[in-house]
Design a protein around this motif. Structure first.
Motif, PDB file in Angstrom:
ATOM      1  N   LEU A 275       0.838  -1.197   0.000  1.00 28.07           N
ATOM      2  CA  LEU A 275       0.000   0.000   0.000  1.00 28.07           C
ATOM      3  C   LEU A 275       0.873   1.248   0.000  1.00 28.07           C
ATOM      4  CD1 LEU A 275      -2.568  -0.934   2.805  1.00 28.07           C
ATOM      5  CD2 LEU A 275      -2.901  -1.136   0.348  1.00 28.07           C
ATOM      6  N   TYR A 301      -1.132  11.212  -1.005  1.00 26.69           N
ATOM      7  CA  TYR A 301      -0.943  11.177   0.446  1.00 26.69           C
ATOM      8  C   TYR A 301       0.509  10.867   0.780  1.00 26.69           C
ATOM      9  CZ  TYR A 301      -6.000  11.054   1.107  1.00 26.69           C
ATOM     10  OH  TYR A 301      -7.328  11.357   1.125  1.00 26.69           O
ATOM     11  N   TYR A 302       1.157  11.768   1.480  1.00 24.57           N
ATOM     12  CA  TYR A 302       2.523  11.538   1.946  1.00 24.57           C
ATOM     13  C   TYR A 302       2.463  10.866   3.311  1.00 24.57           C
ATOM     14  CZ  TYR A 302       4.293  14.888  -1.551  1.00 24.57           C
ATOM     15  OH  TYR A 302       4.600  15.528  -2.714  1.00 24.57           O
ATOM     16  N   LEU A 303       3.361   9.924   3.552  1.00 21.56           N
ATOM     17  CA  LEU A 303       3.433   9.346   4.886  1.00 21.56           C
ATOM     18  C   LEU A 303       4.244  10.289   5.765  1.00 21.56           C
ATOM     19  CD1 LEU A 303       3.894   5.549   4.189  1.00 21.56           C
ATOM     20  CD2 LEU A 303       1.812   6.897   4.466  1.00 21.56           C
ATOM     21  N   GLU A 304       3.953  10.252   7.067  1.00 18.48           N
ATOM     22  CA  GLU A 304       4.626  11.169   7.981  1.00 18.48           C
ATOM     23  C   GLU A 304       6.134  10.885   8.001  1.00 18.48           C
ATOM     24  OE1 GLU A 304       3.270  10.375  11.924  1.00 18.48           O
ATOM     25  OE2 GLU A 304       3.676   8.233  11.732  1.00 18.48           O
ATOM     26  N   TYR A 380      -6.350  11.812  -3.390  1.00 15.94           N
ATOM     27  CA  TYR A 380      -6.646  12.913  -2.486  1.00 15.94           C
ATOM     28  C   TYR A 380      -8.012  13.504  -2.831  1.00 15.94           C
ATOM     29  CZ  TYR A 380      -4.894  16.429   0.754  1.00 15.94           C
ATOM     30  OH  TYR A 380      -4.687  17.216   1.839  1.00 15.94           O
ATOM     31  N   ASP A 390     -10.081   5.184  -0.295  1.00 15.73           N
ATOM     32  CA  ASP A 390      -9.269   4.287  -1.104  1.00 15.73           C
ATOM     33  C   ASP A 390     -10.204   3.442  -1.951  1.00 15.73           C
ATOM     34  OD1 ASP A 390      -9.002   3.398   2.017  1.00 15.73           O
ATOM     35  OD2 ASP A 390      -9.522   1.678   0.788  1.00 15.73           O
TER      36      ASP A 390
ATOM     37  N   LEU B 394      -7.987   3.429   4.954  1.00  8.43           N
ATOM     38  CA  LEU B 394      -7.717   4.677   5.670  1.00  8.43           C
ATOM     39  C   LEU B 394      -8.735   4.827   6.790  1.00  8.43           C
ATOM     40  CD1 LEU B 394      -6.845   7.433   3.043  1.00  8.43           C
ATOM     41  CD2 LEU B 394      -5.335   6.061   4.466  1.00  8.43           C
ATOM     42  N   PRO B 410      -0.565   3.495  14.468  1.00  9.66           N
ATOM     43  CA  PRO B 410      -0.565   3.273  13.024  1.00  9.66           C
ATOM     44  C   PRO B 410       0.341   4.265  12.311  1.00  9.66           C
ATOM     45  CG  PRO B 410      -2.487   4.538  13.639  1.00  9.66           C
ATOM     46  CD  PRO B 410      -1.750   4.232  14.921  1.00  9.66           C
ATOM     47  N   VAL B 411       0.680   3.976  11.037  1.00 10.95           N
ATOM     48  CA  VAL B 411       1.411   4.941  10.209  1.00 10.95           C
ATOM     49  C   VAL B 411       0.445   6.075   9.873  1.00 10.95           C
ATOM     50  CG1 VAL B 411       2.532   5.300   7.983  1.00 10.95           C
ATOM     51  CG2 VAL B 411       2.911   3.173   9.242  1.00 10.95           C
ATOM     52  N   MET B 412       0.907   7.299  10.104  1.00 12.91           N
ATOM     53  CA  MET B 412       0.036   8.458   9.895  1.00 12.91           C
ATOM     54  C   MET B 412       0.359   9.127   8.560  1.00 12.91           C
ATOM     55  SD  MET B 412      -1.888   8.487  12.514  1.00 12.91           S
ATOM     56  CE  MET B 412      -2.670  10.102  12.414  1.00 12.91           C
ATOM     57  N   ILE B 413      -0.645   9.816   8.016  1.00 16.88           N
ATOM     58  CA  ILE B 413      -0.457  10.554   6.769  1.00 16.88           C
ATOM     59  C   ILE B 413      -0.049  11.986   7.110  1.00 16.88           C
ATOM     60  CG2 ILE B 413      -1.712  11.488   4.784  1.00 16.88           C
ATOM     61  CD1 ILE B 413      -3.300   8.828   4.901  1.00 16.88           C
ATOM     62  N   ALA B 414       0.963  12.471   6.388  1.00 15.22           N
ATOM     63  CA  ALA B 414       1.483  13.803   6.714  1.00 15.22           C
ATOM     64  C   ALA B 414       0.533  14.902   6.256  1.00 15.22           C
ATOM     65  CB  ALA B 414       2.850  13.997   6.062  1.00 15.22           C
ATOM     66  N   ASN B 415      -0.201  14.653   5.181  1.00 11.24           N
ATOM     67  CA  ASN B 415      -1.083  15.693   4.633  1.00 11.24           C
ATOM     68  C   ASN B 415      -2.503  15.158   4.490  1.00 11.24           C
ATOM     69  OD1 ASN B 415      -0.247  13.847   2.682  1.00 11.24           O
ATOM     70  ND2 ASN B 415      -0.622  15.258   1.005  1.00 11.24           N
ATOM     71  N   PRO B 416      -3.136  14.732   5.604  1.00 17.55           N
ATOM     72  CA  PRO B 416      -4.471  14.128   5.468  1.00 17.55           C
ATOM     73  C   PRO B 416      -5.479  15.172   4.990  1.00 17.55           C
ATOM     74  CG  PRO B 416      -4.038  14.589   7.764  1.00 17.55           C
ATOM     75  CD  PRO B 416      -2.767  14.908   7.017  1.00 17.55           C
ATOM     76  N   TYR B 421      -9.726  10.294   7.985  1.00 15.02           N
ATOM     77  CA  TYR B 421      -8.941   9.388   7.145  1.00 15.02           C
ATOM     78  C   TYR B 421      -7.461   9.766   7.205  1.00 15.02           C
ATOM     79  CZ  TYR B 421     -13.591   8.349   5.433  1.00 15.02           C
ATOM     80  OH  TYR B 421     -14.907   7.994   5.360  1.00 15.02           O
ATOM     81  N   VAL B 424      -3.316   5.024   8.311  1.00 12.36           N
ATOM     82  CA  VAL B 424      -3.447   3.784   7.545  1.00 12.36           C
ATOM     83  C   VAL B 424      -3.625   2.662   8.558  1.00 12.36           C
ATOM     84  CG1 VAL B 424      -2.493   2.413   5.679  1.00 12.36           C
ATOM     85  CG2 VAL B 424      -1.742   4.768   5.984  1.00 12.36           C
ATOM     86  N   ARG B 425      -4.635   1.852   8.387  1.00  8.74           N
ATOM     87  CA  ARG B 425      -4.942   0.860   9.414  1.00  8.74           C
ATOM     88  C   ARG B 425      -3.788  -0.120   9.588  1.00  8.74           C
ATOM     89  NH1 ARG B 425      -9.620  -2.806   6.326  1.00  8.74           N
ATOM     90  NH2 ARG B 425      -8.208  -3.703   4.785  1.00  8.74           N
ATOM     91  N   LEU B 455      -1.032  -1.821   7.047  1.00  5.91           N
ATOM     92  CA  LEU B 455       0.327  -1.309   6.858  1.00  5.91           C
ATOM     93  C   LEU B 455       1.052  -1.343   8.199  1.00  5.91           C
ATOM     94  CD1 LEU B 455       2.083  -0.144   4.568  1.00  5.91           C
ATOM     95  CD2 LEU B 455       1.537   2.124   5.438  1.00  5.91           C
TER      96      LEU B 455
END
Lengths: 526, 555
Positions: A275, A301-304, A380, A390, B394, B410-416, B421, B424-425, B455
């Motif tokens: 993913l 979507y960028y990951l942190e 997005y 998704d 998400l 969980p892994v987080m999204i930087a620009n949600p 959402y 990421v689960r 993830l």
């Protein structure tokens, strides 16, 4: 009629009662017969009436008097306000204000009682004084108390018809059809039905009594062999079944399963991937320039920070960077900008299943080869009736020496027929950043007309050569969510992933009927 | 995808054709990868799918393509005026907004439709291709009001100009704060202490790119027939191509283009510091007959190819032996490889002229091994009376961590887009609890499961996707034993040893929770959900669940 079906045990009980007791009211039957409850009686009676084994001899409508909320309060106080007022005046009170000091009844009730007494002529006003020359005992209000309140207080039923005329008048005027919450009395209409057995009913009962009838089969019946001298009660087989909730595959998963099976049937091998991707595989390897609008922070979507995806080999990265910068010897001019390694390694959620195709090309695929993946992708978008956070796409590649535009069109034609179940389709020139030429396919939906279902193109040499592939490659993709919505009859895409079990249970699933609602067999005949 | 609105009358006048009706028009628009978005009496909205062809994002561009496909190529910008105007570029501008191009267009008298299309293309190119004016911005002026030569210079923020549509002169910094356009684009100049302006020969400021023109020169209106266009920006290629595209458009309307010599005082991406604009781009590509055959699968003579490319308005097509060399018209720079020209050949021929073929080589299809395992397990679970669930990947931090109390972040999204959402689960259980919490009205008991991607982030932050399997049972009498039995039947069916080892986990009731051990390996968790978790979710009945990694069922 009667021969069609044996008597149900409930019917037998009702007939037996009527045979023994003659014409009877439903109230009596419910109270006295062997029928277990009122519901069973009603069902049995309805069945028997419809088969004319019993008849309704007559219907009686009777009205019973009951106390309303106000009446119940009066009963608790031990008097009606009218009666109490008369007593009070008799014992010396002579103004309404004085009587209202007594809080047994609230001011409003005292007031309306006063009004009623004036209206009935029992009280007279003389200035501020109230005159009453009679005895409370002789008034109609005393009679109401005696004939209605007292009997009701010990549970005696009172038929409205049995009341003397003057009492009945008061009771009726105080039993509003609406606003029962403030009523003194409530008139309850109860219909009593008198039932009797018919000749046919007697015969049916006689017949039923002569033979032993088996209702529910039991192990004992089998063990004892008692069925040999008995007959089985005939079931009414055409009643609708009750609904049970079975274990079930998810409707959308079933749709995806079907798509998957069809691709495998067409000779495609399944790819899987992560993913999370880095921009390298999601975009750079696909020759999408790093300034491409679809790579904007508002599109992906960028990951942190701190999250990553394993980087490509240095060698591969160099080749891809060169292609972007100056064409890298692929016969291309390139994009003419400085490739950023940092951006290339940014971890994102994959925005297209094409990243899986790029990875497959980069890891020694079969030639000739056909690959597919049903991939969850992320875009997005604001979540609404047409957008999910998704969504699924089926994407893949076909590679081989002989591949060219005509095979690409042939492949799309195959998808139209085999995957989308459509016989009318058309091809339009399209634009995808990583293919040239590019084609999109529209198919004709019987209700919606032409709809776009997917596209394909030949990967640009700038994509293939750096990944070590020197044969032509078709890249293709089909949107699945829209097709699934059509197949499942949904109007809101969010229903595909609904958290509502009832909604899920109510979805009809015919995974064999995809886009156009026709199955493959019918389609093949066309 | 860019969409343009055009007046039908204007469009067909420019196309030099009669309105053929929407069906035929739709066919013609395949030439430009365009689709009719909507069509009313005189209004037509066209969606253009090629994000690499900004020349098509205007009525002139689409009309030109239709015109040429019928009448052959046109020689663009081949008869420009001999006289040149000039723009001197001051060194101070280099760090602010370094590039400029311009031209004068004389002899096309603007009517209402002309004015509309001029504003439409200005807007579309500045917003999309010019990235909201950051890469390029366009200004149109009444040329007669400008005393040439013009200078492109940096000016102090206090310098004065009367902005378009305003009564009085204002300082540049006031224009940024007190006008609508100023406020909209002020951020583009936020880093600078001096601002870019165009001055005339007397040193009077008549334009403040990328913000506003002056009221003196910028008030272009109906009846004007002498325009000056400036294009400024930060990206060389974008600035030059924009000017060239606009010059072609105005020439199509009948204007004579007077070029501008732009004299830079610093190096630019050009061999010379003196650049004549509009630049006459002439990108060329070469192909052989064999290369065409390899991509398109057809035998076609190079003479035919020449003809079809001319219908695509190629500036020139030359044949030398086996090789054909095509040169794109000046308004196109999207040909970077021979395949781009080959696609033009295919489009010009029409895709309907290609007979589809099916691949002849045999390939074996097979499913991904993990999918076969998942399918086998799903079948067992259906047999156990479970309903399958499918939830988005998400979800939110709140659902995973706060409501469900899952132990691992969980892994987080930087620009949600929204917090809802933003994660990421990494577990499927919150999704199943979510279903339970919205399904109290569905008849009980509820037995459900989901198998799907999650993830997982390693200690080093490297993310990997795993497939998990989770089950949940809820009902008045649902308990630990129910989910234990379901898990047991999965393991039994795959001939695996299942054992449980008591563990403490905040999600579950203490003493009713265990690590799932399959063939001796810790593989997941099982337990009866803690009343506090159920209360948070608004679930009113006892609920138990399990979650394992599907890999643990592989052996």
């Amino acid at each position: 009629m009667t021969e069609e079906r044996d008597l149900h045990p409930l019917e037998k009980k009702l007939l037996t009662y009527l045979e023994k007791n003659g014409k009877s009211s439903d109230v009596d039957i419910i109270r006295e017969s062997d029928l277990p409850d009122e519901g069973s009686f009603r069902r049995a009676a309805q069945w028997l009436l419809s088969r004319k084994l019993i008849i309704e001899e007559s219907r009686e409508e009777e009205v019973f008097v009951e106390l309303g909320p106000l009446g119940k309060q009066n009963l608790e106080v031990g008097s009606s306000p009218e009666l109490a007022m008369l007593c009070a005046i008799k014992s010396g009170s002579n103004s309404l204000q004085e009587i209202q000091q007594d809080t047994s009844f609230d001011r409003g009730h005292w007031g309306s009682a006063f009004g009623a007494l004036i209206k009935s002529g029992l009280l007279k006003k003389a200035g501020d004084d109230i005159l009453f020359d009679g005895k409370p005992e002789g008034t109609v209000f005393q009679e109401v108390w005696n004939q209605v309140y007292i009997p009701l207080s010990d549970g005696t039923e009172i038929r409205f018809a049995d009341l003397p005329e003057n009492v009945a008048e008061v009771v009726e005027s105080r039993s509003p059809r609406r606003g029962k919450s403030r009523a003194e009395f409530v008139l309850n209409e109860i219909v009593t039905s008198i039932l009797g057995i018919t000749e046919e009913g007697r015969e049916a009962l006689k017949k039923a009594m002569e033979t032993v009838t088996i209702g529910v089969m039991t192990p004992e019946i089998l063990a004892e062999g008692s069925w040999k001298d008995a007959r089985f009660r005939r079931y009414q087989v055409d009643i609708p079944p009750s609904r049970i909730h079975t274990g079930r595959l998810h409707p959308y998963r079933q749709f995806l399963d079907t798509v998957r099976k069809r691709f495998i049937g067409l000779g495609f091998s399944e790819m899987r991937g992560s993913l999370a991707e880095n921009e390298f595989w999601n975009n750079d390897a696909l020759f999408m320039p790093q300034f491409h609008p679809a790579r904007d922070i508002h599109d992906v979507y960028y990951l942190e920070d701190g999250s990553s995806v394993p980087p490509p080999s240095d060698e591969l990265e160099k080749r891809v960077a060169a292609v972007h910068e100056n064409g890298g010897g692929t016969g291309s001019r390139g994009w003419g900008y400085k490739f950023s390694r940092k951006q290339s390694l940014q971890a994102i959620l994959r925005s297209q299943g094409t990243s899986l195709s790029a990875r497959t090309l980069g890891s020694n695929p079969d030639i000739p080869g056909k690959y597919f993946a049903i991939a969850r992708c992320f875009r997005y978008d604001q979540v609404d009736a047409t957008h999910l956070p998704d969504f699924f796409q089926v994407e893949g590649i076909v590679l081989g020496e002989q591949i060219n535009l005509r095979y690409l069109l042939g492949l799309l034609k195959l998808f139209a027929e085999e995957i989308a179940g459509a016989s009318d389709y058309k091809f339009l020139p399209a634009y995808f950043p990583f293919t040239e030429p590019s084609v999109e396919m529209h198919v004709k939906h019987p209700r919606l007309g032409w709809i776009e279902v997917g596209g394909a193109g030949l990967f640009r040499p700038e994509v293939c050569l750096p990944l070590g592939i020197d044969v032509p490659v078709i890249a293709w993709g089909l949107g699945l969510d829209r097709m699934a919505m059509l197949a499942l009859g949904l109007n809101d895409i969010r229903d595909l992933v609904t958290p509502d079990l009832t909604r899920l249970r109510n979805m009809k699933v015919q995974p064999d009927r995809l886009l156009t609602g026709r199955d493959r067999a019918t389609n093949a005949k066309n | 995808m860019p969409k343009i609105e055009v007046s039908r009358r204007n469009f067909f006048k420019l196309s030099r054709m009669k309105d053929p009706g929407d069906d035929k028009l739709a066919n013609l628009l395949t030439l430009v990868k365009g689709e009719i978005d909507y069509s009313l009496d005189n209004e037509l909205k066209i969606e253009l799918n090629d994000t690499n062809r900004p020349d098509l994002w205007c009525v002139e561009g689409v009309a030109r393509a239709l015109r040429c496909s019928k009448n052959g190529p046109e020689n663009h910008l081949s008869s420009m005026s001999e006289d040149h105007l000039s723009i001197m570029v001051d060194p101070g501008i280099q760090v602010i907004r370094p590039y400029i191009a311009g031209f004068r267009a004389t002899g096309w008298k603007l009517d209402q439709e002309g004015l509309d299309s001029l504003l439409a293309v200005q807007e579309k190119l500045s917003e999309s291709y010019g990235k909201k004016r950051s890469r390029t911005a366009i200004g149109f002026h009444r040329a007669k009001e400008i005393a040439f030569p013009v200078c492109y210079v940096s000016a102090e923020t206090g310098e004065l100009m009367q902005p378009l549509g305003y009564e009085e002169k204002m300082s540049l910094s006031h224009i940024l704060t007190d006008t609508e356009k100023g406020r909209e684009y002020a951020h583009l100049l936020a880093d600078f202490t001096q601002y870019p302006v165009l001055t005339d020969t007397n040193g009077i400021i008549f334009s403040f790119p990328p913000i506003l023109n002056s009221n003196t020169t910028g008030k272009v209106c109906q009846g004007d027939d002498d325009l000056f266009c400036d294009v400024t920006g930060t990206d060389w290629e974008t600035v030059q191509l924009t000017a060239t595209m606009l010059a072609c458009n105005l020439e199509d309307h009948g204007a004579i283009i007077t070029p501008v010599d732009v004299v830079y005082s610093y190096d630019v991406p050009s061999p010379d510091r003196e650049v004549v604009t509009p630049v006459l781009f002439a990108d060329c590509m070469s192909v052989t007959k064999d290369e065409i055959k390899k991509v398109l699968g057809i035998d076609i003579s190079l003479e035919t190819v020449r003809e079809v490319l001319q219908r695509m308005d190629y500036a020139s097509v030359e044949i030398e032996g086996d090789t054909l060399k095509g040169t794109l018209p000046p308004y196109r720079r999207d040909g970077i490889h021979a395949v781009d020209m080959i696609e033009d050949i295919a489009i010009s021929l029409g895709l309907e002229s290609f007979e589809p073929l099916l691949p002849e080589r045999f390939t074996i299809g097979h499913s991904a091994p993990v999918e076969e395992l998942v399918d086998a397990v799903r079948t067992v679970l259906i047999g156990a009376g479970c309903e399958e669930i499918l939830r988005p990947a998400l979800t939110s931090w709140r659902k995973i961590r706060e409501i469900t109390r899952s132990p691992i972040p969980p892994v987080m999204i930087a620009n949600p887009m929204t917090e809802e959402y933003g994660a990421v689960r990494n577990t499927l259980l919150p999704g199943l609890l979510n279903v339970e919490s919205t399904s109290a009205h569905a008849s009980y008991p509820h037995r459900m499961f989901e198998s799907g991607e999650v993830l997982i982030s390693g200690d080093d932050g490297v993310c990997r996707t795993e497939i998990f399997l989770a089950g949940l049972v809820c009902g008045n009498k649902a308990d630990f034993g129910d989910v234990h039995s379901i898990l047991g039947s999965i393991c039994y069916s795959r001939d695996l040893d299942l054992s449980l080892r008591s563990v403490e986990d905040e999600r579950f009731i203490s003493g009713r929770c265990a690590t799932v051990i399959i063939n001796g390996k810790a593989s997941g968790v099982i337990g009866e959900f803690h009343p506090a978790v159920l209360t948070e979710w608004g679930i009113a009945r006892p609920t138990s669940g399990f979650e394992i990694n599907i890999d643990s069922l592989k052996e």
